[in-house]
Design a protein around this motif. Sequence first.
Motif, short mmCIF file in Angstrom:
data_model
loop_
_atom_site.label_atom_id
_atom_site.label_comp_id
_atom_site.label_asym_id
_atom_site.label_seq_id
_atom_site.Cartn_x
_atom_site.Cartn_y
_atom_site.Cartn_z
N MET A 1 -30.24 10.90 -16.34
CA MET A 1 -31.09 10.59 -18.84
C MET A 1 -30.30 8.88 -19.11
SD MET A 1 -31.30 13.08 -21.54
CE MET A 1 -29.90 13.37 -21.85
N VAL A 2 -28.60 9.45 -18.97
CA VAL A 2 -27.44 8.70 -19.51
C VAL A 2 -27.45 7.86 -18.71
CG1 VAL A 2 -24.64 8.46 -19.69
CG2 VAL A 2 -25.88 10.83 -19.99
N PHE A 3 -27.87 7.66 -17.17
CA PHE A 3 -27.60 6.51 -16.95
C PHE A 3 -28.73 5.35 -17.08
CE2 PHE A 3 -24.07 7.18 -14.64
CZ PHE A 3 -23.07 5.95 -13.92
N GLY A 4 -29.77 5.86 -16.97
CA GLY A 4 -31.48 5.60 -17.55
C GLY A 4 -30.91 4.59 -18.94
N ILE A 5 -30.31 5.82 -19.57
CA ILE A 5 -30.00 5.14 -20.79
C ILE A 5 -29.20 3.78 -20.97
CG2 ILE A 5 -29.60 5.35 -23.76
CD1 ILE A 5 -30.88 7.97 -22.93
N TYR A 6 -28.53 4.45 -20.34
CA TYR A 6 -27.47 3.00 -20.10
C TYR A 6 -27.86 1.66 -19.33
CZ TYR A 6 -23.20 0.43 -18.78
OH TYR A 6 -22.72 -0.42 -18.04
N GLY A 7 -28.48 1.69 -18.20
CA GLY A 7 -28.99 0.37 -17.86
C GLY A 7 -29.93 0.17 -18.23
N LYS B 1 -30.05 -5.37 -12.28
CA LYS B 1 -30.15 -4.23 -12.11
C LYS B 1 -30.54 -3.76 -10.57
CE LYS B 1 -34.57 -4.33 -12.66
NZ LYS B 1 -35.89 -5.02 -12.79
N THR B 2 -30.16 -4.30 -9.62
CA THR B 2 -29.20 -3.66 -8.22
C THR B 2 -28.02 -2.38 -7.62
OG1 THR B 2 -30.85 -5.00 -6.96
CG2 THR B 2 -28.71 -4.05 -5.50
N TYR B 3 -27.46 -3.39 -9.30
CA TYR B 3 -25.97 -3.02 -9.14
C TYR B 3 -25.78 -1.89 -10.02
CZ TYR B 3 -21.33 -2.60 -11.33
OH TYR B 3 -19.86 -2.13 -11.46
N ILE B 4 -26.97 -1.95 -11.01
CA ILE B 4 -26.68 -0.45 -11.51
C ILE B 4 -27.15 0.16 -11.21
CG2 ILE B 4 -27.30 0.46 -13.58
CD1 ILE B 4 -27.07 -2.26 -15.14
N LEU B 5 -28.04 0.08 -10.03
CA LEU B 5 -29.19 1.71 -9.27
C LEU B 5 -27.97 1.94 -7.97
CD1 LEU B 5 -31.42 2.69 -9.15
CD2 LEU B 5 -31.74 1.20 -7.25
N LEU B 6 -27.38 1.13 -7.21
CA LEU B 6 -26.11 1.83 -6.37
C LEU B 6 -25.08 2.15 -6.98
CD1 LEU B 6 -25.98 -2.24 -4.13
CD2 LEU B 6 -27.26 0.32 -3.41
N SER B 7 -24.41 2.20 -8.52
CA SER B 7 -23.64 2.33 -8.76
C SER B 7 -24.46 4.11 -9.21
CB SER B 7 -23.01 1.71 -10.58
OG SER B 7 -22.65 0.50 -10.31
N PHE B 8 -24.85 3.79 -9.88
CA PHE B 8 -25.72 5.54 -10.34
C PHE B 8 -26.29 6.62 -8.73
CE2 PHE B 8 -30.22 7.67 -10.40
CZ PHE B 8 -29.41 9.05 -11.05
N ILE B 9 -26.50 5.97 -7.99
CA ILE B 9 -26.50 6.46 -7.00
C ILE B 9 -25.02 6.91 -6.07
CG2 ILE B 9 -27.45 6.20 -3.93
CD1 ILE B 9 -29.64 5.31 -5.02
N ALA B 10 -24.39 6.39 -6.22
CA ALA B 10 -22.56 6.59 -5.80
C ALA B 10 -22.50 7.61 -6.31
CB ALA B 10 -22.49 5.14 -5.45
N PHE B 11 -22.75 7.15 -8.26
CA PHE B 11 -21.78 8.26 -9.43
C PHE B 11 -22.42 10.26 -8.86
CE2 PHE B 11 -22.44 10.75 -13.13
CZ PHE B 11 -20.90 10.70 -13.27
N ILE B 12 -24.12 9.35 -8.56
CA ILE B 12 -24.38 11.19 -7.82
C ILE B 12 -24.10 11.59 -6.83
CG2 ILE B 12 -27.15 12.01 -7.53
CD1 ILE B 12 -27.00 11.67 -10.86
N LEU B 13 -23.79 11.30 -5.97
CA LEU B 13 -23.79 11.36 -4.90
C LEU B 13 -21.92 11.70 -4.97
CD1 LEU B 13 -25.10 8.95 -2.34
CD2 LEU B 13 -26.05 11.87 -2.38
#
Length: 490
Positions: A17-23, A164-176
Amino acid sequence: MSAIYKLAISLFALSWMVFGIYGTYHLHTEARDLLNTVEQETRLLANSLLVSVENALRDHQTEDLQKLMQQLERIKPSVDIRIYIQNRNVIRSNAESLVWPQQVEQGLYQAAREGEVKQFYYPADEPRLFILSLPFYERSSNLNGNVAIVKSLQTMHENLSKTKTYILLSFIAFILFTSLLCLLLGHIYISVPLQRLREAMRNFRNSTEPPKPLPVSGKDEFAAVAQEFNRMTAELFSAYRRLDVETQHRRQLQRALQDANKLITIGQLSAGLAHEIGSPLQIVNGRARALAACNDDYEEVRRIANILVDQTDRITRIVHRLLEFAPRHPTEPMSCDVITAIAEVIDMLGFEARRQGVTMTFVHPKSLPLISINKDGIQQIVLNLLTNALAANINTGALTIELSRTSISHAEQTMPVLKLSVADTGTGIAPEHLSRLFEHYFTTRGKQGGTGLGLAVVKSLVTEMGGTVVAESEPGKGSLFIIHLPWRKA
């Protein structure tokens, strides 16, 4: 699902939710900034070009103007430049790289005719081009028109796609990373202490020795829980010890009450037994006198002597039954024929039942295997229940004693039991008295000599044998007592 996985899933949902809003916010801000930059660069280029265009057109240097436009388009491949004159002449370079849609062409012709400033995106919903048209500064008959610049937004969209790709990769790395860290720290700080606490609870439940205290380290909530658990187990074990001692005292008191109740019951039966013994004694006395009067008739003497033997045997049996209910200490289970043991008690109370006009019926299987049970205890239970039932029947009535082997379900297991039920058609028991029925010294027949010990002793004996007893009653219709005792093979 364990608490650790619930925590990890909750963290994942919150991060999403946080990354979705921020992204989303970041992409919108980036797109807006890029569009503003495109507009500023295009406007700056258009304003810079206007002076050169006007001078070149005034001096009729069209070829120089085309070369200038061509150089600019080569420097910036994403830009196309055209000059619209009000007479619908168009000056363009030979190095155009962009395809101008028809709608864009028409809009620029109109802006040139009207001599107005015009800027717009094409298409409006998903812009791929930015169009800017500026009129000449000098307004004369020979210099009326606009400079039009078309800027491709492809580079901007590529930058947004990279963002967008950078934000998505950052989100996946953060989640993992956070999920693995949450699982690791949760296992260390939550799962391990909880497993240790659960193991300590299991050991405490299955052990008869004082439990080992849990190790306490730190000052967090789990340390506080461990301290409270150690304190609780120590207090519970001490309470178990006290309860065990109190249970031993209570059993001794129950045995004393049982003995006292036997004496009281024997006293209550004395009058009836006296009548039952008196009858054969009178027969013996009469036959003895008849025997003394007939000395010469051998057959008559023999017949009278047999009658004397039968009656004295009857007196002996009655006295023997009475002695069987005298206070005795041995209460260990023994191999017993339950049907015979209960029949002896029923036979003993037969005279009192006949005197009151009460019919006693004993319903039982043709035979039952020998079982290991406290014979004195089962006879005491039946004696107390029948004595109370006789007291509840006033001037005629009926008593039904049923004995059977059945089974009950307990803790998801089926166990064989001995079922004994005693039903009467007496006065019944008031509903407000049912809850106190098995209390010591509670009686509703105090004026008739009741002591309040009979049913209390029944409850104690049944509990000692590991069984259960329940009472059902309706005023004016009688009572029913149902006893279940464990079935143990002899």
